[in-house]
Design a protein around this motif. Structure first.
Motif, mmCIF file in Angstrom:
data_model
loop_
_atom_site.group_PDB
_atom_site.id
_atom_site.type_symbol
_atom_site.label_atom_id
_atom_site.label_comp_id
_atom_site.label_asym_id
_atom_site.label_seq_id
_atom_site.Cartn_x
_atom_site.Cartn_y
_atom_site.Cartn_z
ATOM 1 N N VAL A 184 0.837 -1.209 0.000
ATOM 2 C CA VAL A 184 0.000 0.000 0.000
ATOM 3 C C VAL A 184 0.869 1.255 0.000
ATOM 4 O O VAL A 184 0.687 2.167 -0.823
ATOM 5 C CB VAL A 184 -0.932 0.003 1.247
ATOM 6 N N ILE A 185 1.843 1.289 0.905
ATOM 7 C CA ILE A 185 2.634 2.518 1.068
ATOM 8 C C ILE A 185 3.707 2.642 -0.011
ATOM 9 O O ILE A 185 3.910 3.728 -0.581
ATOM 10 C CB ILE A 185 3.234 2.567 2.486
ATOM 11 N N ASP A 239 10.025 -5.707 -4.476
ATOM 12 C CA ASP A 239 9.166 -6.305 -3.451
ATOM 13 C C ASP A 239 9.329 -7.809 -3.556
ATOM 14 O O ASP A 239 9.229 -8.375 -4.647
ATOM 15 C CB ASP A 239 7.699 -5.906 -3.694
ATOM 16 N N SER A 240 9.585 -8.439 -2.414
ATOM 17 C CA SER A 240 9.883 -9.879 -2.438
ATOM 18 C C SER A 240 8.628 -10.745 -2.461
ATOM 19 O O SER A 240 8.732 -11.960 -2.569
ATOM 20 C CB SER A 240 10.733 -10.236 -1.208
ATOM 21 N N PRO A 258 7.085 -4.511 5.818
ATOM 22 C CA PRO A 258 6.202 -4.588 6.987
ATOM 23 C C PRO A 258 6.805 -3.999 8.270
ATOM 24 O O PRO A 258 8.031 -3.971 8.450
ATOM 25 C CB PRO A 258 5.946 -6.093 7.130
ATOM 26 N N GLU A 259 5.928 -3.585 9.146
ATOM 27 C CA GLU A 259 6.318 -2.876 10.368
ATOM 28 C C GLU A 259 6.869 -3.843 11.418
ATOM 29 O O GLU A 259 6.237 -4.110 12.446
ATOM 30 C CB GLU A 259 5.080 -2.122 10.905
ATOM 31 N N LYS A 284 13.103 -4.634 9.257
ATOM 32 C CA LYS A 284 13.641 -3.349 8.780
ATOM 33 C C LYS A 284 15.156 -3.260 9.027
ATOM 34 O O LYS A 284 15.901 -2.768 8.173
ATOM 35 C CB LYS A 284 12.911 -2.183 9.448
ATOM 36 N N SER A 313 5.837 3.390 10.871
ATOM 37 C CA SER A 313 4.765 4.148 11.518
ATOM 38 C C SER A 313 5.097 4.501 12.954
ATOM 39 O O SER A 313 4.358 5.278 13.580
ATOM 40 C CB SER A 313 3.479 3.312 11.538
ATOM 41 N N PRO A 345 4.942 8.640 6.078
ATOM 42 C CA PRO A 345 3.890 9.281 5.294
ATOM 43 C C PRO A 345 2.509 8.870 5.809
ATOM 44 O O PRO A 345 2.400 8.146 6.797
ATOM 45 C CB PRO A 345 4.103 8.660 3.916
HETATM 46 N N1 NAD Z 1 -0.758 1.364 5.627
HETATM 47 C C1 NAD Z 1 -0.651 2.543 6.206
HETATM 48 O O1 NAD Z 1 -1.633 3.275 6.391
HETATM 49 C C2 NAD Z 1 0.696 3.093 6.594
HETATM 50 C C3 NAD Z 1 0.845 4.480 6.789
HETATM 51 C C4 NAD Z 1 2.119 4.989 7.062
HETATM 52 C C5 NAD Z 1 3.203 4.137 7.182
HETATM 53 N N2 NAD Z 1 3.025 2.790 7.012
HETATM 54 C C6 NAD Z 1 4.220 1.935 7.142
HETATM 55 O O2 NAD Z 1 4.648 1.564 5.835
HETATM 56 C C7 NAD Z 1 5.277 0.267 5.892
HETATM 57 C C8 NAD Z 1 4.596 -0.649 4.889
HETATM 58 O O3 NAD Z 1 3.219 -0.746 5.217
HETATM 59 P P1 NAD Z 1 2.137 -1.200 4.135
HETATM 60 O O4 NAD Z 1 0.830 -0.813 4.716
HETATM 61 O O5 NAD Z 1 2.527 -0.726 2.787
HETATM 62 O O6 NAD Z 1 2.286 -2.800 4.194
HETATM 63 P P2 NAD Z 1 1.911 -3.843 3.056
HETATM 64 O O7 NAD Z 1 1.733 -5.132 3.767
HETATM 65 O O8 NAD Z 1 0.812 -3.339 2.196
HETATM 66 O O9 NAD Z 1 3.239 -3.892 2.151
HETATM 67 C C9 NAD Z 1 4.453 -4.418 2.593
HETATM 68 C C10 NAD Z 1 5.161 -4.983 1.364
HETATM 69 O O10 NAD Z 1 6.501 -5.335 1.705
HETATM 70 C C11 NAD Z 1 6.832 -6.509 0.983
HETATM 71 N N3 NAD Z 1 7.970 -7.125 1.656
HETATM 72 C C12 NAD Z 1 7.985 -7.885 2.788
HETATM 73 N N4 NAD Z 1 9.253 -8.181 3.130
HETATM 74 C C13 NAD Z 1 10.052 -7.603 2.178
HETATM 75 C C14 NAD Z 1 11.455 -7.572 1.966
HETATM 76 N N5 NAD Z 1 12.292 -8.170 2.827
HETATM 77 N N6 NAD Z 1 11.930 -6.907 0.888
HETATM 78 C C15 NAD Z 1 11.092 -6.312 0.020
HETATM 79 N N7 NAD Z 1 9.744 -6.327 0.159
HETATM 80 C C16 NAD Z 1 9.238 -6.955 1.241
HETATM 81 C C17 NAD Z 1 5.564 -7.335 0.993
HETATM 82 O O11 NAD Z 1 5.560 -8.303 -0.053
HETATM 83 C C18 NAD Z 1 4.494 -6.253 0.806
HETATM 84 O O12 NAD Z 1 4.160 -6.045 -0.550
HETATM 85 C C19 NAD Z 1 5.166 -0.184 7.344
HETATM 86 O O13 NAD Z 1 6.349 0.158 8.022
HETATM 87 C C20 NAD Z 1 3.992 0.624 7.876
HETATM 88 O O14 NAD Z 1 4.043 0.823 9.273
HETATM 89 C C21 NAD Z 1 1.807 2.248 6.718
#
Ligand code: NAD
Length: 330
Positions: A19-20, A39-40, A94-95, A100, A122, A144
């Motif tokens: 998503v982000i 993205d893995s 992922p968080e 990370k 986050s 963001p």
């Molecule tokens: N969703 C929100 O509203 C929001 C807002 C602000 C910040 N965030 C932060 O953004 C980050 C991502 O959140 P999201 O909502 O996009 O999660 P998400 O689950 O939608 O996406 C995470 C992506 O990371 C990929 N991934 C996992 N391990 C990986 C690796 N080792 N290398 C490369 N890709 C990998 C997954 O396949 C997945 O597509 C988190 O840290 C979250 O806290 C999220």
């Protein structure tokens, strides 16, 4: 080693394309930059391109740069490929702290020395995330808000080893892609916005758990009232205005004593299976027949409209929308 200037940033490396990550890609493509993503996850490229397609009407409405194109997204087969040519790197995996830490260790082994490494976390602490990074002084949090391509705010905070130059370089880059950077001066869990959002979330969990209100009722308690006001002004200025001619001084006199009343619980209730289900099914009921793509599009159209109205009636024209990044050290 000095960091690359924002005007020289042409290619952004995105690690994690959910998503982000897709939101960052949409914003950066809209700003006329090249994006290389990694993205893995299985099927990640298709999902990412679908996310960007759904975001694109909002990106264009908000004013895409000349030459901006979705075709300028490359999907890399490896992490190294995504980061070696990047001038700025934004991680959105992922968080989880351990994930990370490992991802930044790997990124820093393949990227150039002069690029900022930013995490979308986050609420994790940058001092922890940078603990195994080579060149940890260039790592910042760049937190963001979803949808990243439309909401301008990005919180920037550094860890023990982060340089002030990296904070400033990140701020300059985010401004270049149309964002409003906010420097969180002290490293704290969840930074500023999520501290505020979590407080409300805890209250919501209590109110659902105690059967006081349903999910749609709680959402209605925000959207038609305080939520509309918050798009214009934060809590303090809103209550200053709500205090009438006496402003916040009057508000404090009137509501100061309420601090002693049981108006908040703050500590969350236990997340039981029943509570979890009540929130999930309540949210699904509230969404009704609208699928998530439709919800995204209608939400984006509203945000675009709000931003246009805010520019017309609220922001100071000489600030071109956003104030300068604060320069004070933590
Ligand atoms: N969703 C929100 O509203 C929001 C807002 C602000 C910040 N965030 C932060 O953004 C980050 C991502 O959140 P999201 O909502 O996009 O999660 P998400 O689950 O939608 O996406 C995470 C992506 O990371 C990929 N991934 C996992 N391990 C990986 C690796 N080792 N290398 C490369 N890709 C990998 C997954 O396949 C997945 O597509 C988190 O840290 C979250 O806290 C999220």
């Amino acid at each position: 080693m000095s960091l690359i200037k924002s005007r020289d940033i042409k290619t952004v490396g995105i690690v994690g394309g959910g998503v982000i990550g897709s939101g960052w890609a949409s914003r950066c493509l809209g700003a006329g930059l090249d994006v290389i993503a990694y993205d893995s996850g299985p099927g990640a490229e298709d999902l990412m391109r679908e996310n960007i397609d759904n975001a694109w009407p909002a990106v264009e409405k908000l004013g895409a740069a000349s030459g901006a194109s979705r075709d300028r997204l490359t999907f890399a087969g490896t992490l190294a490929e995504a980061v070696t040519a990047a001038d700025f790197i934004q991680e959105s995996v992922p968080e989880r702290e351990d994930v990370k830490i490992a991802v930044f260790r790997d990124i820093s082994q393949h990227c150039r020395d002069d690029v900022v490494l930013a995490s979308s976390s986050s609420g994790l602490l940058p001092s922890r995330i940078q603990s195994q990074t080579t060149g940890p002084e260039r790592l910042v949090i760049g937190h963001p808000f979803s949808p990243v391509y439309a909401l301008p705010l990005v919180e920037i905070t550094g860890g023990d080893q982060t340089s002030h130059d990296a904070v400033m370089a990140a701020g300059a880059f985010y401004k270049k892609v149309g964002m409003r950077p906010l420097h969180v001066r002290k490293e704290i869990d969840a930074y500023l916005s999520d501290r505020l959002q979590c407080a409300m979330w805890h209250e919501a969990l209590h109110l659902i758990d105690e059967g006081v209100a349903t999910v749609p009722e709680l959402d209605a308690a925000i959207t038609g009232g305080p939520g509309l006001r918050w798009a214009v002004m934060g809590m303090c200025l809103a209550w200053h205005a709500a205090g009438g001619p006496g402003g916040m001084r009057h508000t404090m006199e009137q509501f100061g004593p309420a601090l002693d009343l049981p108006w908040t619980k703050l500590k969350p209730p236990k997340l039981t299976d029943d509570l979890r289900e009540a929130i999930i099914t309540g949210s699904e009921d509230e969404a009704g027949s609208r699928d998530f793509r439709e919800i995204e599009r209608r939400r984006d159209a509203c945000i675009v409209g709000f931003l246009e109205v805010l520019k017309e009636h609220w922001y100071q024209p000489e600030e071109d929308g956003w104030p300068e990044l604060e320069t004070a050290d933590a």
